[in-house]
Design a protein around this motif. Structure first.
Motif, PDB file in Angstrom:
ATOM      1  N   PHE A 160     -48.072  41.934  26.874  1.00 31.88           N
ATOM      2  CA  PHE A 160     -49.337  41.647  26.204  1.00 31.88           C
ATOM      3  C   PHE A 160     -50.378  41.151  27.199  1.00 31.88           C
ATOM      4  O   PHE A 160     -50.050  40.709  28.303  1.00 31.88           O
ATOM      5  N   ALA A 161     -51.644  41.238  26.777  1.00 33.89           N
ATOM      6  CA  ALA A 161     -52.767  40.747  27.586  1.00 33.89           C
ATOM      7  C   ALA A 161     -53.615  39.808  26.737  1.00 33.89           C
ATOM      8  O   ALA A 161     -53.710  39.979  25.520  1.00 33.89           O
ATOM      9  N   ASP A 162     -54.209  38.823  27.378  1.00 31.83           N
ATOM     10  CA  ASP A 162     -55.156  37.929  26.705  1.00 31.83           C
ATOM     11  C   ASP A 162     -56.475  38.654  26.513  1.00 31.83           C
ATOM     12  O   ASP A 162     -56.969  39.307  27.426  1.00 31.83           O
ATOM     13  N   PHE A 163     -57.034  38.537  25.297  1.00 39.03           N
ATOM     14  CA  PHE A 163     -58.328  39.155  25.011  1.00 39.03           C
ATOM     15  C   PHE A 163     -59.127  38.226  24.107  1.00 39.03           C
ATOM     16  O   PHE A 163     -59.712  38.640  23.120  1.00 39.03           O
ATOM     17  N   GLY A 164     -59.134  36.939  24.439  1.00 36.14           N
ATOM     18  CA  GLY A 164     -59.657  35.954  23.509  1.00 36.14           C
ATOM     19  C   GLY A 164     -61.013  35.369  23.803  1.00 36.14           C
ATOM     20  O   GLY A 164     -61.427  34.423  23.126  1.00 36.14           O
ATOM     21  N   THR A 165     -61.735  35.873  24.781  1.00 31.59           N
ATOM     22  CA  THR A 165     -62.958  35.209  25.242  1.00 31.59           C
ATOM     23  C   THR A 165     -63.978  34.985  24.143  1.00 31.59           C
ATOM     24  O   THR A 165     -64.483  33.883  23.945  1.00 31.59           O
ATOM     25  N   ARG A 166     -64.288  36.033  23.394  1.00 33.25           N
ATOM     26  CA  ARG A 166     -65.422  35.946  22.469  1.00 33.25           C
ATOM     27  C   ARG A 166     -65.155  35.035  21.271  1.00 33.25           C
ATOM     28  O   ARG A 166     -66.096  34.612  20.611  1.00 33.25           O
ATOM     29  N   ARG A 167     -63.896  34.754  20.958  1.00 32.65           N
ATOM     30  CA  ARG A 167     -63.598  33.932  19.787  1.00 32.65           C
ATOM     31  C   ARG A 167     -62.912  32.615  20.156  1.00 32.65           C
ATOM     32  O   ARG A 167     -62.333  31.954  19.301  1.00 32.65           O
ATOM     33  N   ARG A 168     -62.969  32.230  21.411  1.00 28.52           N
ATOM     34  CA  ARG A 168     -62.207  31.067  21.850  1.00 28.52           C
ATOM     35  C   ARG A 168     -62.755  29.755  21.289  1.00 28.52           C
ATOM     36  O   ARG A 168     -63.954  29.616  21.046  1.00 28.52           O
ATOM     37  N   TYR A 169     -61.864  28.807  21.130  1.00 28.70           N
ATOM     38  CA  TYR A 169     -62.233  27.469  20.687  1.00 28.70           C
ATOM     39  C   TYR A 169     -63.093  26.790  21.745  1.00 28.70           C
ATOM     40  O   TYR A 169     -64.079  26.137  21.428  1.00 28.70           O
ATOM     41  N   SER A 170     -62.696  26.962  23.005  1.00 30.59           N
ATOM     42  CA  SER A 170     -63.472  26.435  24.124  1.00 30.59           C
ATOM     43  C   SER A 170     -62.980  27.083  25.404  1.00 30.59           C
ATOM     44  O   SER A 170     -61.879  27.637  25.446  1.00 30.59           O
ATOM     45  N   ALA A 171     -63.795  26.994  26.436  1.00 30.27           N
ATOM     46  CA  ALA A 171     -63.381  27.526  27.732  1.00 30.27           C
ATOM     47  C   ALA A 171     -62.164  26.777  28.261  1.00 30.27           C
ATOM     48  O   ALA A 171     -61.253  27.373  28.842  1.00 30.27           O
ATOM     49  N   GLY A 172     -62.129  25.458  28.042  1.00 32.57           N
ATOM     50  CA  GLY A 172     -60.993  24.663  28.491  1.00 32.57           C
ATOM     51  C   GLY A 172     -59.714  25.050  27.782  1.00 32.57           C
ATOM     52  O   GLY A 172     -58.642  25.128  28.406  1.00 32.57           O
ATOM     53  N   ASN A 173     -59.811  25.298  26.485  1.00 28.84           N
ATOM     54  CA  ASN A 173     -58.640  25.713  25.720  1.00 28.84           C
ATOM     55  C   ASN A 173     -58.150  27.083  26.183  1.00 28.84           C
ATOM     56  O   ASN A 173     -56.946  27.336  26.270  1.00 28.84           O
ATOM     57  N   HIS A 174     -59.094  27.966  26.479  1.00 29.30           N
ATOM     58  CA  HIS A 174     -58.764  29.304  26.964  1.00 29.30           C
ATOM     59  C   HIS A 174     -58.002  29.223  28.297  1.00 29.30           C
ATOM     60  O   HIS A 174     -56.966  29.872  28.485  1.00 29.30           O
ATOM     61  N   LYS A 175     -58.511  28.395  29.204  1.00 26.04           N
ATOM     62  CA  LYS A 175     -57.852  28.208  30.491  1.00 26.04           C
ATOM     63  C   LYS A 175     -56.445  27.640  30.313  1.00 26.04           C
ATOM     64  O   LYS A 175     -55.481  28.105  30.944  1.00 26.04           O
ATOM     65  N   GLY A 176     -56.310  26.643  29.430  1.00 22.78           N
ATOM     66  CA  GLY A 176     -55.009  26.035  29.197  1.00 22.78           C
ATOM     67  C   GLY A 176     -54.009  27.023  28.640  1.00 22.78           C
ATOM     68  O   GLY A 176     -52.806  26.981  28.987  1.00 22.78           O
ATOM     69  N   LEU A 177     -54.457  27.911  27.758  1.00 24.08           N
ATOM     70  CA  LEU A 177     -53.568  28.937  27.212  1.00 24.08           C
ATOM     71  C   LEU A 177     -52.957  29.784  28.316  1.00 24.08           C
ATOM     72  O   LEU A 177     -51.744  29.991  28.369  1.00 24.08           O
ATOM     73  N   ILE A 178     -53.811  30.294  29.207  1.00 19.53           N
ATOM     74  CA  ILE A 178     -53.313  31.168  30.271  1.00 19.53           C
ATOM     75  C   ILE A 178     -52.400  30.401  31.223  1.00 19.53           C
ATOM     76  O   ILE A 178     -51.355  30.911  31.654  1.00 19.53           O
ATOM     77  N   GLN A 179     -52.757  29.172  31.528  1.00 17.59           N
ATOM     78  CA  GLN A 179     -51.882  28.337  32.355  1.00 17.59           C
ATOM     79  C   GLN A 179     -50.507  28.171  31.726  1.00 17.59           C
ATOM     80  O   GLN A 179     -49.484  28.304  32.407  1.00 17.59           O
TER      81      GLN A 179
END
Length: 317
Positions: A160-179
């Protein structure tokens, strides 16, 4: 909220290169449509506008350009030089608010305005969650959720690939997910559509083209020729690279009516973004067989409102 000029989906950059090359005089207008009829709080438009103004300061760094040269071999030196000089122009965006209704339009040369959509959606999403003070899980709870997702997907062999940018809760949350996903041994994350995080974590940026590519060609050549003309134009730019075709802009059946042997052999596979995923699998397999193409040599990418459970079921099917 927007971390860098690369904090955007890859397909915006690939399409920008194609527009820059083929349609430098085309103009476009984008309009925000609130499909969920979400009411926005007082002062929301002003908050978003301040964030958009700051985007004028974003620019491509030398390290980022080097990353794109190495990881996105399909982006030309001419385009990367252009991107290096590109600056967002907030004057291209009109935003206002009528009570709880948000009105937003983007107008200008297509080769410039094409980059606005995804970061604006991300800003709208994060600003909304901040202003409405919606509760979320704690950092430990989020990490547990993320690791469990990675565990289940890996156990079932789901790439799978991450494709969550446009609906993300926050940039920090997005970064934490990938980490969190990358921290799990034997994870099956193959990359992210977000080029900033691909650069930050040195993983593969993922993406090809979006519905707007087909919509433009419908305006240019008529609806009957939209799908084949969009594919032909794409091939002129990328010569067989980025070969996952989007199928549902004007329904899958209409797409398949012109997805002939030439195009079906030329493209590596297709993307399913609406409708019944399981019926789509059957339909695509039968279409390849009718064209005497081995379906097992092709790829289907699923991107329609997936969760872990649905992804596992589709993969097993």
């Amino acid at each position: 909220m927007i971390q860098s000029i690369l904090d955007n989906d890859l397909y915006k950059f690939t399409m920008q290169q194609a527009v820059h090359m083929l349609y430098p005089r085309a103009h476009a207008r984008y309009e925000f449509i609130n499909r969920g009829l979400t009411p926005f709080p007082d002062g929301f438009a002003e908050k978003v506008e301040l964030k958009l103004e700051k985007m004028a300061d974003l620019k491509l760094s030398l390290d980022q350009k080097t990353f794109l040269e190495k990881s996105c071999y399909f982006l030309t030196p001419v385009y990367l030089d252009y991107l290096e000089s590109y600056r967002y122009d907030p004057g291209e965006v009109m935003i206002k608010q009528d009570k709880d209704i948000l009105i937003l339009k983007i107008t200008g040369p297509w080769y410039r305005t094409i980059l606005w959509e995804v970061p604006i959606m991300a800003i709208i999403s994060e600003t909304f969650f901040k202003m409405t003070c919606q509760k979320t899980a704690t950092a430990l709870e989020r990490r547990a959720i993320n690791l469990n997702k990675a565990k289940v997907l890996a156990a079932n062999g789901v790439k799978f690939a991450d494709f969550g940018t446009r609906r993300r809760y926050s940039a920090g949350n997005h970064k934490g997910l990938i980490q969190d996903l990358l921290s799990r041994e034997n994870h099956t994350l193959i990359g992210t559509s977000n080029v900033h995080f691909a650069f930050l974590f040195n993983i593969k940026p993922i993406g090809t083209f979006a519905h707007e590519w087909f919509m433009f060609h419908a305006a240019l050549h008529g609806y009957q020729m939209a799908n084949p003309s969009a594919q032909d134009a794409w091939v002129k730019v990328f010569h067989g690279d980025l070969g996952i075709a989007l199928t549902d802009t004007y329904t899958t059946d209409v797409f398949l009516s012109t997805f002939d042997t030439f195009h079906a052999k030329l493209f590596d596979g297709v993307r399913q973004d609406s409708g019944d995923s399981f019926a789509f699998v059957d339909k695509i397999i039968q279409h390849y067989k009718r064209l005497h193409i081995d379906p097992s040599a092709k790829t289907i990418v699923f991107s329609d409102n997936l969760d872990v459970e649905k992804a596992v079921k589709i993969h097993q099917y």
